[in-house]
Design an enzyme around this catalytic site. Sequence first.
Site, mmCIF file in Angstrom:
data_model
loop_
_atom_site.group_PDB
_atom_site.id
_atom_site.type_symbol
_atom_site.label_atom_id
_atom_site.label_comp_id
_atom_site.label_asym_id
_atom_site.label_seq_id
_atom_site.Cartn_x
_atom_site.Cartn_y
_atom_site.Cartn_z
ATOM 1 N N HIS A 144 41.811 39.153 50.932
ATOM 2 C CA HIS A 144 43.078 39.455 49.983
ATOM 3 C C HIS A 144 42.950 40.802 49.719
ATOM 4 C CE1 HIS A 144 45.900 38.607 47.080
ATOM 5 N NE2 HIS A 144 45.056 39.413 45.897
ATOM 6 N N ASP A 204 41.331 35.449 44.033
ATOM 7 C CA ASP A 204 42.441 35.300 44.902
ATOM 8 C C ASP A 204 42.269 34.906 46.469
ATOM 9 O OD1 ASP A 204 44.117 35.515 42.576
ATOM 10 O OD2 ASP A 204 44.966 37.257 43.369
ATOM 11 N N HIS A 258 42.727 44.221 41.732
ATOM 12 C CA HIS A 258 44.356 43.665 41.355
ATOM 13 C C HIS A 258 44.464 44.033 39.764
ATOM 14 C CE1 HIS A 258 45.615 42.310 45.514
ATOM 15 N NE2 HIS A 258 45.535 43.775 45.376
ATOM 16 N N ASP A 309 46.263 42.589 37.697
ATOM 17 C CA ASP A 309 46.393 41.169 36.883
ATOM 18 C C ASP A 309 44.975 40.462 37.027
ATOM 19 O OD1 ASP A 309 46.425 40.636 39.783
ATOM 20 O OD2 ASP A 309 47.778 38.818 39.356
ATOM 21 N N HIS A 310 43.925 41.201 37.285
ATOM 22 C CA HIS A 310 42.578 40.456 37.177
ATOM 23 C C HIS A 310 41.533 41.539 36.348
ATOM 24 C CE1 HIS A 310 43.009 37.130 40.452
ATOM 25 N NE2 HIS A 310 43.964 38.046 40.610
ATOM 26 N N HIS A 369 38.167 41.287 42.011
ATOM 27 C CA HIS A 369 38.940 42.305 42.720
ATOM 28 C C HIS A 369 39.436 43.145 42.029
ATOM 29 C CE1 HIS A 369 41.723 39.160 42.820
ATOM 30 N NE2 HIS A 369 42.870 39.964 43.260
ATOM 31 N N HIS A 404 45.209 31.528 39.626
ATOM 32 C CA HIS A 404 46.852 31.429 39.792
ATOM 33 C C HIS A 404 47.072 29.842 39.858
ATOM 34 C CE1 HIS A 404 47.993 35.517 39.810
ATOM 35 N NE2 HIS A 404 46.912 35.771 40.992
#
Length: 323
Positions: free
Chosen positions: A197, A216, A141, A143-144, A139, A254
């Site tokens: 998400h 996530d 985001h 932090d990905h 996805h 995570h």
Amino acid sequence: RICLVEIFFLQPYEHVASSEHAMAATVGLRSGCRWALGAFGTRTQHFVGKQERCLGQMSKVGVRTRRVGLPMRARSMANQSGASKVRVDLVPCLTDNYSFLIHEPLSGLTAAVDPAEAQPFVDILESEGLNLDFILNTHHHWDHVGGNEELKQKYGAKIVGPLADEDRIPGIDLALKDGDVFQLGEQELIVFDTPGHTRGHIVYYMPGGDSVFVGDTLFALGCGRLFEGTPAQMFDSLAKLKVLPPETKVYCAHEYTQANARFCLSRDMSDDLITRSIQITKDRDAGIPTIPTTIGQELVTNPFLKAESVSEFAEVRRAKDNF
């Protein structure tokens, strides 16, 4: 030497604005060439040995999608041999993120999953003399996808991500949807759409490696917050994962497990959960990751997978959000 070429078209033609901008399929040259992903009408470059001229200009052709029946097809494929042939490395990033490096040794191909930042991958790749061929995003985001563009520039990696979110994936080359199959050498990665998400989340199920890369969508003892989706969407997304073989290793993105365990214990004091929570505390105190978990373990102890209806799931999600 004769090159045997197989072409797997991964993106459906109806989603291609023009063949010039479409990404071609994975091309396998089984006489020793590396697998390559190139644009229609361009010359592929990633060859090994003396076969550099064995594939010239790729013709502009229509694209079809390899469909995979779910869940029975996925379940049957999980019994095939090859689990020992693929390597998955956990790559800690940022504060509590886990990204992953998949290396398929028969083809020599390597893929990064959700690279939150570039340097941890550069360190591993350089120390082991590996190239990065693909980046697989679940996805959008930050932090990905934070390492996408730097890794692409350094290694020439092709970026793969969700069709439903392709406008938010930096540097994306190939967009996939539910049922598509991405070929990483000898390993097939089956794509599931898992909105909840985010609106465009996907996961990659690798039956030959008994593994699923869930971003996530699912966590150890938890699931992702519903930033863009609904409880019904997430409930249906999790249902796709619940039917995978129980031994399937779950690579979530995570290290939330210890905090999730505290929430779970506030609602459930079963022996299975208490035993697992004790082990989680021991592992974290020793600096040991709690990832991967397994589908079987989550089915027994994860309240989000144990929910039997959308309303029950929504209640658990609200309780966790306010915990």
